[in-house]
Design a protein around this motif. Structure first.
Motif, PDB file in Angstrom:
ATOM      1  N   ARG A  13      30.459  81.766  -0.841  1.00  0.00           N
ATOM      2  CA  ARG A  13      31.104  82.065   0.166  1.00  0.00           C
ATOM      3  C   ARG A  13      32.192  83.225  -0.167  1.00  0.00           C
ATOM      4  O   ARG A  13      32.617  84.216   0.514  1.00  0.00           O
ATOM      5  CB  ARG A  13      31.767  80.796   0.817  1.00  0.00           C
ATOM      6  CG  ARG A  13      30.866  80.263   1.592  1.00  0.00           C
ATOM      7  CD  ARG A  13      31.639  78.844   2.159  1.00  0.00           C
ATOM      8  NE  ARG A  13      30.856  77.796   2.754  1.00  0.00           N
ATOM      9  CZ  ARG A  13      30.339  77.988   3.770  1.00  0.00           C
ATOM     10  NH1 ARG A  13      30.604  78.891   4.768  1.00  0.00           N
ATOM     11  NH2 ARG A  13      29.570  76.859   4.299  1.00  0.00           N
ATOM     12  N   SER A  14      32.620  83.041  -1.200  1.00  0.00           N
ATOM     13  CA  SER A  14      33.481  83.964  -1.998  1.00  0.00           C
ATOM     14  C   SER A  14      33.100  85.505  -2.019  1.00  0.00           C
ATOM     15  O   SER A  14      33.691  86.688  -2.036  1.00  0.00           O
ATOM     16  CB  SER A  14      33.932  83.562  -3.252  1.00  0.00           C
ATOM     17  OG  SER A  14      33.284  83.900  -4.376  1.00  0.00           O
ATOM     18  N   GLY A  15      31.599  85.541  -2.171  1.00  0.00           N
ATOM     19  CA  GLY A  15      31.223  86.946  -2.117  1.00  0.00           C
ATOM     20  C   GLY A  15      30.839  87.615  -0.844  1.00  0.00           C
ATOM     21  O   GLY A  15      30.405  88.769  -0.444  1.00  0.00           O
ATOM     22  N   PHE A  16      30.974  86.781   0.361  1.00  0.00           N
ATOM     23  CA  PHE A  16      30.680  87.216   1.770  1.00  0.00           C
ATOM     24  C   PHE A  16      31.982  87.807   2.178  1.00  0.00           C
ATOM     25  O   PHE A  16      33.045  86.793   2.203  1.00  0.00           O
ATOM     26  CB  PHE A  16      30.298  86.071   2.549  1.00  0.00           C
ATOM     27  CG  PHE A  16      28.725  85.727   2.212  1.00  0.00           C
ATOM     28  CD1 PHE A  16      27.519  86.681   2.537  1.00  0.00           C
ATOM     29  CD2 PHE A  16      28.687  84.574   1.528  1.00  0.00           C
ATOM     30  CE1 PHE A  16      26.389  86.077   1.877  1.00  0.00           C
ATOM     31  CE2 PHE A  16      27.247  84.237   1.197  1.00  0.00           C
ATOM     32  CZ  PHE A  16      26.094  85.194   1.214  1.00  0.00           C
ATOM     33  N   LYS A  17      32.158  88.684   2.924  1.00  0.00           N
ATOM     34  CA  LYS A  17      33.258  89.096   3.492  1.00  0.00           C
ATOM     35  C   LYS A  17      33.410  88.805   4.900  1.00  0.00           C
ATOM     36  O   LYS A  17      32.488  88.696   5.773  1.00  0.00           O
ATOM     37  CB  LYS A  17      33.551  90.887   3.563  1.00  0.00           C
ATOM     38  CG  LYS A  17      33.640  91.213   2.168  1.00  0.00           C
ATOM     39  CD  LYS A  17      33.957  92.847   2.198  1.00  0.00           C
ATOM     40  CE  LYS A  17      33.952  93.442   0.854  1.00  0.00           C
ATOM     41  NZ  LYS A  17      34.207  92.806  -0.285  1.00  0.00           N
ATOM     42  N   VAL A  18      34.770  88.221   5.659  1.00  0.00           N
ATOM     43  CA  VAL A  18      34.712  87.832   6.816  1.00  0.00           C
ATOM     44  C   VAL A  18      34.548  88.977   7.915  1.00  0.00           C
ATOM     45  O   VAL A  18      35.077  90.199   7.512  1.00  0.00           O
ATOM     46  CB  VAL A  18      36.213  87.198   7.124  1.00  0.00           C
ATOM     47  CG1 VAL A  18      36.325  86.834   8.580  1.00  0.00           C
ATOM     48  CG2 VAL A  18      36.450  86.275   6.038  1.00  0.00           C
ATOM     49  N   GLY A  19      33.606  88.784   8.774  1.00  0.00           N
ATOM     50  CA  GLY A  19      33.421  89.910   9.697  1.00  0.00           C
ATOM     51  C   GLY A  19      32.360  90.860   9.183  1.00  0.00           C
ATOM     52  O   GLY A  19      32.086  91.883  10.074  1.00  0.00           O
ATOM     53  N   ALA A  20      31.679  90.598   8.374  1.00  0.00           N
ATOM     54  CA  ALA A  20      30.765  91.632   7.791  1.00  0.00           C
ATOM     55  C   ALA A  20      29.553  91.134   8.465  1.00  0.00           C
ATOM     56  O   ALA A  20      29.132  90.281   8.698  1.00  0.00           O
ATOM     57  CB  ALA A  20      30.644  91.465   6.091  1.00  0.00           C
TER      58      ALA A  20
END
Length: 139
Positions: free
Chosen positions: A132-139
């Protein structure tokens, strides 16, 4: 991801048992903590075994059937315990968990002293947080 270490995700305050403890007392500890297994330690906090909920259940069922209550943890504990070190990789532990039966591993230092435990849920949580830390919010 190999840099995820056991010490970052382990339970530092696991339920523990002593060899002399009565099975009924060990059962109460499982009920209170909702943990499925725990290390058996000596007075110096050195790991000497492991006790699981299923071993307690089997003994209590037998005791109920025979109306006998005289077992202690040393009669039930496993002494061939698979352990991990705090600096071990969570990913490697996850792979180990797929090959071996234990759901809970004691974490010990290089002298065999108990530092905590880590379970499958802890490993899942570590991997999930990392992904999850590798995913950007809203991406």
């Amino acid at each position: 991801m190999e840099s995820l270490q056991v010490q970052e995700y382990m339970n530092h305050y696991p339920v523990t048992f002593t060899a002399e403890m009565a099975v009924e007392e060990a059962s109460l500890r499982f009920l209170k903590t909702k943990q499925i297994g725990g290390p058996v330690i000596d007075k110096n906090h050195h790991l000497i075994g492991f006790l699981s909920e299923s071993e307690i259940l089997a003994k209590l069922l037998e005791s109920t059937y025979h109306n006998v209550h005289s077992a202690s943890v040393k009669d039930l504990m496993r002494t061939d315990v698979l352990t991990v070190k705090p600096y071990d990789s969570v990913i490697e532990l996850g792979q180990k968990m797929l090959q071996n039966k234990p759901k809970v591993y004691p974490v010990v230092d290089d002298n065999g002293n108990l530092l905590g435990t880590i379970c499958r849920n802890d490993v899942l949580s570590a991997i999930d947080r990392h992904l999850r830390s590798g995913f950007k919010v809203g991406a």
